[in-house]
Write a protein that holds these residues in place. Structure first.
Motif, mmCIF file in Angstrom:
data_model
loop_
_atom_site.group_PDB
_atom_site.id
_atom_site.type_symbol
_atom_site.label_atom_id
_atom_site.label_comp_id
_atom_site.label_asym_id
_atom_site.label_seq_id
_atom_site.Cartn_x
_atom_site.Cartn_y
_atom_site.Cartn_z
ATOM 1 N N ARG A 1 -34.112 57.045 147.332
ATOM 2 C CA ARG A 1 -33.246 56.807 148.488
ATOM 3 C C ARG A 1 -33.787 55.693 149.378
ATOM 4 O O ARG A 1 -33.078 55.191 150.234
ATOM 5 C CB ARG A 1 -33.090 58.086 149.298
ATOM 6 C CG ARG A 1 -32.233 59.112 148.603
ATOM 7 C CD ARG A 1 -32.061 60.348 149.477
ATOM 8 N NE ARG A 1 -31.096 61.273 148.937
ATOM 9 C CZ ARG A 1 -31.303 62.136 147.962
ATOM 10 N NH1 ARG A 1 -32.489 62.174 147.382
ATOM 11 N NH2 ARG A 1 -30.353 62.943 147.554
ATOM 12 N N LYS A 2 -35.049 55.359 149.195
ATOM 13 C CA LYS A 2 -35.680 54.275 149.960
ATOM 14 C C LYS A 2 -36.068 53.182 148.970
ATOM 15 O O LYS A 2 -37.114 53.270 148.332
ATOM 16 C CB LYS A 2 -36.927 54.780 150.686
ATOM 17 C CG LYS A 2 -36.655 55.835 151.715
ATOM 18 C CD LYS A 2 -37.950 56.284 152.356
ATOM 19 C CE LYS A 2 -37.688 57.371 153.364
ATOM 20 N NZ LYS A 2 -38.916 57.833 154.014
ATOM 21 N N SER B 1 -37.572 50.118 147.051
ATOM 22 C CA SER B 1 -38.860 49.458 147.221
ATOM 23 C C SER B 1 -38.632 48.017 147.652
ATOM 24 O O SER B 1 -37.649 47.379 147.300
ATOM 25 C CB SER B 1 -39.673 49.506 145.932
ATOM 26 O OG SER B 1 -39.028 48.774 144.925
ATOM 27 N N GLN C 1 -44.793 47.448 145.915
ATOM 28 C CA GLN C 1 -44.444 48.823 146.266
ATOM 29 C C GLN C 1 -43.911 49.629 145.077
ATOM 30 O O GLN C 1 -44.226 50.807 144.928
ATOM 31 C CB GLN C 1 -43.433 48.837 147.408
ATOM 32 C CG GLN C 1 -43.240 50.213 147.993
ATOM 33 C CD GLN C 1 -42.358 50.203 149.215
ATOM 34 O OE1 GLN C 1 -41.526 49.325 149.388
ATOM 35 N NE2 GLN C 1 -42.538 51.177 150.071
ATOM 36 N N ARG D 1 -45.697 53.114 143.684
ATOM 37 C CA ARG D 1 -45.000 54.386 143.473
ATOM 38 C C ARG D 1 -45.204 54.893 142.057
ATOM 39 O O ARG D 1 -45.420 56.086 141.839
ATOM 40 C CB ARG D 1 -43.510 54.212 143.764
ATOM 41 C CG ARG D 1 -43.225 53.955 145.224
ATOM 42 C CD ARG D 1 -41.753 53.680 145.445
ATOM 43 N NE ARG D 1 -41.457 53.517 146.871
ATOM 44 C CZ ARG D 1 -40.256 53.343 147.358
ATOM 45 N NH1 ARG D 1 -39.209 53.311 146.549
ATOM 46 N NH2 ARG D 1 -40.061 53.202 148.649
ATOM 47 N N TRP E 1 -38.069 58.723 147.077
ATOM 48 C CA TRP E 1 -38.280 57.283 146.944
ATOM 49 C C TRP E 1 -37.043 56.565 146.425
ATOM 50 O O TRP E 1 -36.843 55.391 146.716
ATOM 51 C CB TRP E 1 -39.479 57.005 146.048
ATOM 52 C CG TRP E 1 -40.788 57.096 146.772
ATOM 53 C CD1 TRP E 1 -40.984 57.035 148.119
ATOM 54 C CD2 TRP E 1 -42.079 57.252 146.204
ATOM 55 N NE1 TRP E 1 -42.315 57.146 148.418
ATOM 56 C CE2 TRP E 1 -43.015 57.278 147.266
ATOM 57 C CE3 TRP E 1 -42.544 57.381 144.898
ATOM 58 C CZ2 TRP E 1 -44.375 57.414 147.063
ATOM 59 C CZ3 TRP E 1 -43.903 57.526 144.695
ATOM 60 C CH2 TRP E 1 -44.805 57.529 145.766
#
Length: 89
Positions: A71-72, A74, A16, A20, A69
């Motif tokens: 904040r989230k 991988s 992931q 990105r 991204w």
């Protein structure tokens, strides 16, 4: 560009974090490539105007996407590690 980069990286089974990265790189590179092609193929500043305005827009959208991204986190996709014991060695 972002979707195409992410989709291609997914198809190639990248993890992931790499998906990105590819998505951001592809999305950002489209503006510069379009401007270069407009000048090379059409030799016209008017044709290049649309793609040149995409540069700042891609910088802004890339920053927003990177912020979302960040904040989230991988998910690292890794193969399961075999249970190694002294008997298996």
């Amino acid at each position: 560009g972002y979707s195409a980069g992410y989709g291609l990286a997914s198809a190639l089974r990248f993890d992931q974090a790499d998906r990105r990265t590819v998505a951001l790189e592809v999305g950002i590179q489209n503006g510069g490539m379009a401007t270069g092609l407009a000048f090379t193929c059409f030799n016209s500043a008017q044709v290049a105007l649309a793609s040149a305005t995409f540069g700042p827009i891609s910088a802004l959208t890339s920053s927003v996407l990177a912020g979302v991204w960040s904040r989230k986190p991988s998910v690292k996709e890794s193969a399961p590690v075999a249970n190694l014991t002294e008997n298996n060695l």
